[in-house]
Design an enzyme around this catalytic site. Structure first.
Site, mmCIF file in Angstrom:
data_model
loop_
_atom_site.group_PDB
_atom_site.id
_atom_site.type_symbol
_atom_site.label_atom_id
_atom_site.label_comp_id
_atom_site.label_asym_id
_atom_site.label_seq_id
_atom_site.Cartn_x
_atom_site.Cartn_y
_atom_site.Cartn_z
ATOM 1 C CE LYS A 63 24.154 27.407 0.441
ATOM 2 N NZ LYS A 63 24.017 26.981 -0.959
ATOM 3 C CB THR A 64 22.133 30.251 5.297
ATOM 4 O OG1 THR A 64 22.044 28.829 5.637
ATOM 5 C CG2 THR A 64 22.040 30.296 3.815
ATOM 6 C CE LYS A 132 12.404 29.820 20.133
ATOM 7 N NZ LYS A 132 13.754 29.349 20.792
ATOM 8 C CG HIS A 263 -17.541 -7.182 8.872
ATOM 9 N ND1 HIS A 263 -17.638 -5.774 9.153
ATOM 10 C CD2 HIS A 263 -18.738 -7.707 8.593
ATOM 11 C CE1 HIS A 263 -18.849 -5.726 9.102
ATOM 12 N NE2 HIS A 263 -19.461 -6.658 8.682
ATOM 13 C CD GLU A 315 -20.504 -0.018 2.438
ATOM 14 O OE1 GLU A 315 -20.121 1.115 2.165
ATOM 15 O OE2 GLU A 315 -21.315 -0.119 3.183
#
Length: 494
Positions: A63-64, A132, A263, A315
């Site tokens: 369609k497009t 683009k 760690h 932490e």
């Protein structure tokens, strides 16, 4: 006349946006479900088929895909103006498109013939064309940007930098969309594709990487990667690694459990009658390493736990929920990051190497526990070995874990040989290892690791087995009266 093309799967906010466009003298092109929504709202628009002069065909598949649409998107106003005028092609100034939800529908277990219908063709073609030509066209693929569109059209349109930013989002979206389709189709046979594609959204720059001279970012909007602290400093690169390690281990347990990681290795793991008991026991495994650590709990955090967390340097804390009172208490530690434990997100493990990546997929392993020693382990030893092996799976190789049935007692990780890991774990133990069990992530190539463990007081050992010297190790176990179990599954973690 200014033109806008609207074609969206997700209709949220599109009517309000269209109304703004009309008020600002835009003529709208639309069709299908979007056109229906506009018609119901009384917003004037022109159907795509009427605009192109070509009817939709093949049940709307085409369609497009028409020169009058794509010429309007790709036409350079300063180069192609005469061609556009000759062919009666109107320049399309704004494109608003979001795509068929292939990613979502691919998780709905549809037949392939049905799923293929959710592969958008016209949408990606339009937004790529518009992106683009971003010098002249503004293209919007994210409904979250609709407020920006409304502001822009009210002031006369987007500027160059804004259009470029929108175009970047388009190509990121189409890359992710194509990657999702490629990965799904390539994975239909259950194997790895020849070309492995992946995309992660929600990129955020971090202050630095593992060290201050390194740059870093985190991507993702689910699981650990998508977490934003309820309070505290922003997460660091190392924080994310350690939280991931802690939560991965935490998910091995159903009972109240606390995992403490430093760690990328556990330095404390314990289960208890409640979260407080589990946390205190886990912290006692190695309180020195627990300083400045990551704490993970699978129970809600109340004021009693919050008081203990605030009493030391943590932490990050991650838990399912926090009482309002606990949240107030933790505000006294403004640098402590507080995270909500997320749902598990299944994904391949991906690591970069020089020139490429390694990809790993982990199905649930099928351990087959087999007693290979003369002495059968007791029920308590079996429970302790199962507990220890869960920790072993998430500890860097060579991994040796001493434990009882509810807490780790000594952890040896990341050594170049197994016997050194065993010795380090003994040295780090803060309580007697008499009656403990020991778990190894891979087979014992020699009896020396077990001899170290037995000398420290361990009475049982669990390992995968599979060494050419298994017979020698079993013989040594019998001499030491150590109950030994083979599981048949190795858990190397590099």
């Amino acid at each position: 006349m200014k033109w806008a093309l609207l074609s969206v799967w997700d209709k949220a906010g599109i009517v309000d946006l269209a109304q703004t466009l009309v008020e600002n003298k835009y003529r709208i092109i639309s069709s299908g479900g979007t056109g229906k929504a506009l018609k119901e709202a009384g917003i004037d628009f022109i159907e795509v088929s009427e605009y192109t002069g070509s009817p939709e065909i093949m049940d709307g598949r085409v369609k497009t895909l028409h020169p009058r649409i794509h010429g309007g998107l790709l036409g350079r106003r300063d180069v192609d103006a005469q061609v556009m005028q000759d062919l009666d092609i109107n320049p399309i100034d704004i494109v608003v498109v979001n795509l068929y939800p292939f990613e979502k529908m691919s998780g709905e277990h549809l037949d392939l013939d049905k799923l293929i219908e959710f592969i958008d063709i016209g949408g990606p073609a339009m937004i790529r064309a518009a992106a683009k030509n971003f010098k002249f066209v503004s293209v919007v693929v994210d409904p979250a940007d609709y407020p920006k569109v409304k502001e822009a059209v009210a002031k006369g349109g987007f500027d160059y930098e804004e259009r470029l930013a929108l175009a970047k989002k388009v190509f990121a979206r189409t890359a992710a969309y194509d990657a999702a389709i490629s990965n799904y189709l390539s994975g239909l046979d259950g194997g790895f594709p020849e070309t492995y594609s992946f995309q992660f959204r929600n990129g955020r720059s971090l202050r630095y990487g593992e060290n201050p001279h390194q740059q870093a970012a985190v991507y993702g909007d689910h699981g650990i990667a998508g977490q934003v602290p309820l309070q505290g400093k922003e997460m660091s690169y190392n924080n994310y690694l350690d939280v991931d390690a802690a939560v991965s281990l935490l998910r091995e347990f159903d009972e109240p459990t606390s995992v403490i990681v430093k760690h990328n290795n556990p330095c404390g793991v314990a289960i208890g009658k409640n979260g407080l008991e589990a946390y205190l026991a886990a912290r006692e495994v190695d309180p020195v390493s627990a300083y400045g650590s990551i704490v993970a709990l699978n129970t809600p955090v109340d004021t009693a736990i919050a008081a203990e967390l605030c009493g030391t340097f943590v932490e990050v804390i991650v838990a399912p929920s926090y009482s309002p009172e606990a949240v107030e208490m933790m505000k006294k530690k403004p640098n402590m990051r507080v995270l909500v434990l997320p749902e598990k997100t299944a994904a391949d493990e991906v690591r970069s190497i020089d020139g490429g990546i390694l990809v790993q997929r982990t199905p649930a392993p099928k351990e087959e526990w087999k007693v290979v020693s003369e002495r059968e382990p007791t029920e308590q030893e079996i429970a302790a070995m199962r507990f220890a092996m869960k920790i072993c799976k998430h500890t860097k190789s060579n991994a040796i874990i001493y434990a009882n049935d509810h807490a780790a007692l000594g952890i040896g990780a990341g050594q170049m040989n197994r016997v050194d890991s065993a010795k380090i774990a003994v040295e780090k133990a803060r309580s007697s290892l008499k009656g403990s069990v020991v778990a190894s992530d891979a087979f014992l190539p020699f009896a020396d690791t077990m001899e170290v463990a037995a000398a420290a007081g361990s009475t049982a050992l669990v390992q995968p087995g599979g060494s050419i010297r298994d017979a020698e190790v079993i013989e040594a176990a019998n001499k030491l009266n150590v109950a030994m179990v083979f599981t048949g599954v190795r858990y190397f973690r590099h």
